[in-house]
Each structure stands twice: as structure tokens, then as C-alpha cells.
Write a protein that holds these residues in place. Structure first.
Motif, short mmCIF file in Angstrom:
data_model
loop_
_atom_site.label_atom_id
_atom_site.label_comp_id
_atom_site.label_asym_id
_atom_site.label_seq_id
_atom_site.Cartn_x
_atom_site.Cartn_y
_atom_site.Cartn_z
N ASN A 152 7.59 1.76 -2.59
CA ASN A 152 8.18 0.42 -2.62
C ASN A 152 8.56 0.00 -1.19
OD1 ASN A 152 9.63 -1.94 -3.06
ND2 ASN A 152 10.56 -1.17 -4.94
N PRO A 153 7.58 -0.44 -0.39
CA PRO A 153 7.86 -0.77 1.00
C PRO A 153 8.93 -1.82 1.19
CG PRO A 153 5.50 -0.54 0.67
CD PRO A 153 6.14 -0.51 -0.69
N SER A 154 8.94 -2.87 0.38
CA SER A 154 9.92 -3.94 0.59
C SER A 154 11.34 -3.43 0.36
CB SER A 154 9.60 -5.13 -0.32
OG SER A 154 9.68 -4.76 -1.68
N ALA A 155 11.53 -2.60 -0.66
CA ALA A 155 12.86 -2.05 -0.91
C ALA A 155 13.30 -1.13 0.21
CB ALA A 155 12.86 -1.29 -2.24
N ASN A 156 12.38 -0.34 0.74
CA ASN A 156 12.74 0.55 1.85
C ASN A 156 13.03 -0.22 3.12
OD1 ASN A 156 12.63 3.32 0.81
ND2 ASN A 156 10.47 2.88 0.38
N SER A 208 8.44 4.14 4.38
CA SER A 208 8.35 2.92 3.56
C SER A 208 7.87 3.19 2.13
CB SER A 208 7.43 1.89 4.23
OG SER A 208 6.11 2.37 4.31
N THR A 209 7.46 4.44 1.84
CA THR A 209 6.88 4.73 0.53
C THR A 209 7.30 6.05 -0.08
OG1 THR A 209 4.97 5.79 1.58
CG2 THR A 209 4.78 3.43 1.05
N GLY A 210 7.80 6.99 0.71
CA GLY A 210 7.86 8.37 0.29
C GLY A 210 6.49 9.01 0.49
N PHE A 211 6.44 10.36 0.32
CA PHE A 211 5.23 11.11 0.62
C PHE A 211 4.24 10.99 -0.54
CE2 PHE A 211 2.95 15.27 1.25
CZ PHE A 211 2.37 14.94 2.47
N MET A 214 0.68 10.63 -2.46
CA MET A 214 -0.72 11.01 -2.39
C MET A 214 -1.60 10.01 -3.14
SD MET A 214 -0.91 13.58 -0.37
CE MET A 214 0.43 12.74 0.52
N SER A 215 -1.04 8.82 -3.34
CA SER A 215 -1.79 7.72 -3.97
C SER A 215 -1.73 6.50 -3.07
CB SER A 215 -1.20 7.39 -5.35
OG SER A 215 -1.24 8.51 -6.21
N PRO A 216 -2.34 6.59 -1.88
CA PRO A 216 -2.22 5.48 -0.92
C PRO A 216 -2.82 4.17 -1.43
CG PRO A 216 -3.90 7.04 -0.20
CD PRO A 216 -3.18 7.68 -1.35
N ASP A 217 -3.74 4.25 -2.39
CA ASP A 217 -4.32 3.02 -2.93
C ASP A 217 -3.29 2.22 -3.72
OD1 ASP A 217 -6.89 3.20 -1.86
OD2 ASP A 217 -7.55 4.56 -3.46
N ASN A 218 -2.16 2.86 -4.08
CA ASN A 218 -1.08 2.13 -4.76
C ASN A 218 -0.35 1.19 -3.81
OD1 ASN A 218 -1.68 3.52 -7.09
ND2 ASN A 218 0.11 4.88 -6.99
N ILE A 219 -0.56 1.36 -2.52
CA ILE A 219 0.12 0.56 -1.50
C ILE A 219 -0.83 -0.52 -1.01
CG2 ILE A 219 1.44 0.63 0.63
CD1 ILE A 219 2.50 2.42 -1.70
N GLU A 220 -0.42 -1.76 -1.10
CA GLU A 220 -1.26 -2.86 -0.64
C GLU A 220 -1.58 -2.69 0.85
OE1 GLU A 220 -2.61 -5.21 -2.42
OE2 GLU A 220 -1.63 -4.63 -4.29
N LYS A 221 -2.82 -2.97 1.20
CA LYS A 221 -3.27 -2.79 2.58
C LYS A 221 -2.38 -3.53 3.57
CE LYS A 221 -7.31 -3.50 5.60
NZ LYS A 221 -6.58 -4.27 6.62
N GLU A 222 -1.91 -4.73 3.18
CA GLU A 222 -1.12 -5.55 4.08
C GLU A 222 0.24 -4.94 4.41
OE1 GLU A 222 -2.51 -6.55 1.25
OE2 GLU A 222 -4.22 -7.71 2.04
N GLU A 223 0.69 -4.00 3.58
CA GLU A 223 2.03 -3.45 3.78
C GLU A 223 2.16 -2.70 5.11
OE1 GLU A 223 4.74 -3.96 2.33
OE2 GLU A 223 4.17 -4.88 0.43
N GLY A 224 1.09 -2.09 5.58
CA GLY A 224 1.16 -1.41 6.87
C GLY A 224 1.49 -2.37 7.99
N GLU A 225 0.80 -3.49 8.05
CA GLU A 225 1.05 -4.49 9.08
C GLU A 225 2.43 -5.14 8.91
OE1 GLU A 225 -0.61 -5.11 11.70
OE2 GLU A 225 -2.59 -4.22 11.34
N ILE A 226 2.82 -5.35 7.66
CA ILE A 226 4.14 -5.93 7.41
C ILE A 226 5.24 -5.01 7.91
CG2 ILE A 226 5.78 -6.61 5.60
CD1 ILE A 226 3.33 -7.54 3.95
N THR A 227 5.10 -3.71 7.63
CA THR A 227 6.12 -2.76 8.08
C THR A 227 6.11 -2.63 9.60
OG1 THR A 227 6.03 -1.54 5.99
CG2 THR A 227 6.93 -0.38 7.90
N LEU A 228 4.94 -2.68 10.21
CA LEU A 228 4.89 -2.64 11.68
C LEU A 228 5.62 -3.84 12.28
CD1 LEU A 228 3.98 -1.66 14.44
CD2 LEU A 228 1.74 -2.73 14.01
N ARG A 229 5.39 -5.03 11.73
CA ARG A 229 6.11 -6.21 12.23
C ARG A 229 7.61 -6.07 12.03
NH1 ARG A 229 1.67 -8.93 9.84
NH2 ARG A 229 2.93 -9.56 8.04
N TRP A 230 8.00 -5.50 10.89
CA TRP A 230 9.42 -5.25 10.65
C TRP A 230 9.99 -4.30 11.70
CZ3 TRP A 230 11.69 -0.53 9.49
CH2 TRP A 230 13.05 -0.58 9.12
N MET A 231 9.26 -3.25 12.02
CA MET A 231 9.71 -2.31 13.05
C MET A 231 9.88 -3.02 14.39
SD MET A 231 7.43 1.10 12.15
CE MET A 231 8.30 2.21 13.29
#
Length: 261
Positions: A21-25, A50-53, A55-72
Motif C-alpha cells: 500500500n504505497p499511498s498509506a506508507n 512503500s510496500t513491505g518485502f 514477492m508479488s511486484p505485479d500487485n504494485i502499479e507501475k506508476e507507484e515507483g515514480e510517485i514514491t520517487l517524487r515524494w522522496m
């Protein structure tokens, strides 16, 4: 007290994580950052913060990586501090456990986890990195690595005379004695400050994490340790590294080698 150029103040954020849950984290860590009242130079988050460890990376929307980087980047500017941590990041059709070292002005450097954790099948879900990263920041040389990398002393070897080894992790309770021992060993053999930031709590697949975020000096002396959910701020001194290395010139006798991929 601000850093003088001979020291760094580092905030280690030992935290629970919301599963996949990237947005919650992001919101949780934004709230935690508000608790850091003093000026610090670096804020360190756990592995896959942003997700915990997962092993199901397809559960995470591709855009979340860029969103979290911008947040950082936003948080680094807001806190006038470097922000460090790894996230699930998808690029060119592959997933990476990618660490970002984001500086206050928004510039960033990346490191892809070299040793993917085969016991959990991470090697089947994430592409491994091939290049080590050494960051020059405020007069210090810092080598940031990720979790399972800690078990591999050759990859961690201080061939660039860096001052700090920095590990961000999701290291479970059943093997926590290895975490404690290896952090101390990496500090001693490399004559560096060795800093490890681990998460706490139990994830969605039942793994429990006890923290044990800690800092060891170049002699392997424990400078800081924590087991509960908290932010702990530590100060590291470059003069201490220099003095120890000048008095005990063990790095002069290190084996010379070239690492082959």
C-alpha cells in the motif's frame, strides 16, 4: 545542532509497514518526518518501505515507483535532508529492488540490489543489479546496500575508502542474530561506521521483524540500538574514522582484487 562538515546526523526510521500500500506508507512516513524536530543530514527508511518485502511486484502499479520517487524528492527538500530507502521499481519491463539516495535539492542516485534473496524467490521476481554505488555527501563517502547484501563481504569490501556502510533491510526475527553479528563484522573489517535500518512488525505473509536497527563504529563498538517503533538520531564523526585508521592501519594490508560479474 547542525553538522559541521566533520560529522553527520542520521535519522534511522524503524517502522511498521503497510502491506503493498504505497499511498498509506507515504502518508505514514510523511507524518513521521514531522516528528523530526531537529536538523538532520540523512533520513534512512527500511527496505521496500512503500510496500513491505513483497514477492508479488505485479500487485504494485507501475506508476507507484515514480510517485514514491517524487515524494522522496519533496520530502528531501522539505526536511533539507537526504532521504534513503529502497522501493519496488519497474523499468523496461523488469522489476527492481531499487534504492534511491535523494539529496535535498532533488538530485538522486540509485542502486539496484545485487544479491536478490533466493530463499524467498526474490531472484525470480526482481532483476539483480551489477554496479555498486558510493555517494559523496557532505564530505563523507557512503556505500548504501540492501538487506541480503550484508551476507556477502566481498561486495561490501571497502575498496574506495568510504566512511559509512549503510544497509536498509527487512530482516526477519528468526535470523536476527546474523544481522547483529554481520553488521558488527562489516564495521570492523572495513573500518567504517556500519549502519543498519530494519523494519518492525509482522507482514501479510507472517514474517516477523524485530528491528535491531543499529550503528557500529570502525572498531565494532555499538553506538546505537533500537527494538521499538521509533526514530533514532545518531551522530557519526569523520575524525573518529580517520583517527582509528591512522592508529590501526589494517586497511593497508587488505587483499587487492577485481570483482568479476
Amino acid at each position: 545542532m547542525e553538522s559541521t562538515g566533520d560529522s553527520l546526523k542520521i535519522a534511522m526510521v524503524q517502522s511498521l509497514l503497510h502491506w503493498e500500500n504505497p499511498s498509506a506508507n507515504r502518508q505514514m512516513f510523511s507524518n513521521k518526518f514531522e516528528q523530526i524536530a531537529e536538523d538532520v543530514d540523512i533520513i534512512v527508511l527500511p527496505e521496500m518501505f512503500s510496500t513491505g518485502f513483497t514477492m508479488s511486484p505485479d500487485n504494485i502499479e507501475k506508476e507507484e515507483g515514480e510517485i514514491t520517487l517524487r515524494w522522496m524528492q519533496e520530502m528531501a527538500t522539505l526536511k533539507n535532508s537526504a532521504i534513503v530507502g529502497s522501493i519496488v521499481f519497474k523499468e523496461n519491463g523488469s522489476h527492481y529492488n531499487r534504492l534511491f539516495f535523494v539529496k535535498p535539492e532533488g538530485d538522486y542516485l540509485t542502486y539496484d540490489k545485487r544479491h536478490t534473496f533466493t530463499l524467498a524467490g526474490e531472484n525470480e521476481k526482481y532483476s539483480a543489479g551489477t554496479e555498486r554505488l558510493v555517494v559523496e555527501y557532505k564530505g563523507f563517502l557512503i556505500c548504501p546496500l540492501i538487506c541480503y547484501d550484508l551476507r556477502f563481504p566481498v561486495w561490501s569490501r571497502n575498496t574506495e575508502n568510504f566512511d559509512i556502510l549503510l544497509y536498509t533491510a527487512n530482516w526477519p526475527a528468526k535470523r536476527i542474530s546474523a544481522w547483529d553479528g554481520l553488521l558488527k563484522a562489516r564495521a570492523i573489517e572495513n573500518m567504517v561506521y556500519c549502519i543498519g535500518v530494519n523494519r518492525i512488525g509482522t507482514d501479510a505473509v507472517g514474517h516477523h521483524y524485530p528491528g535491531h536497527s543499529s550503528v557500529y563504529n570502525p572498531l565494532g563498538e555499538l553506538k546505537s540500538f533500537t527494538e521499538k517503533e521509533e526514530i533514532i538520531i545518531v551522530k557519526v564523526d569523520k575524525s573518529e574514522v580517520g583517527q582509528i585508521r591512522n592508529n590501526l592501519r589494517f586497511l593497508d594490508d587488505r587483499d587487492q582484487f577485481t570483482l568479476l560479474n
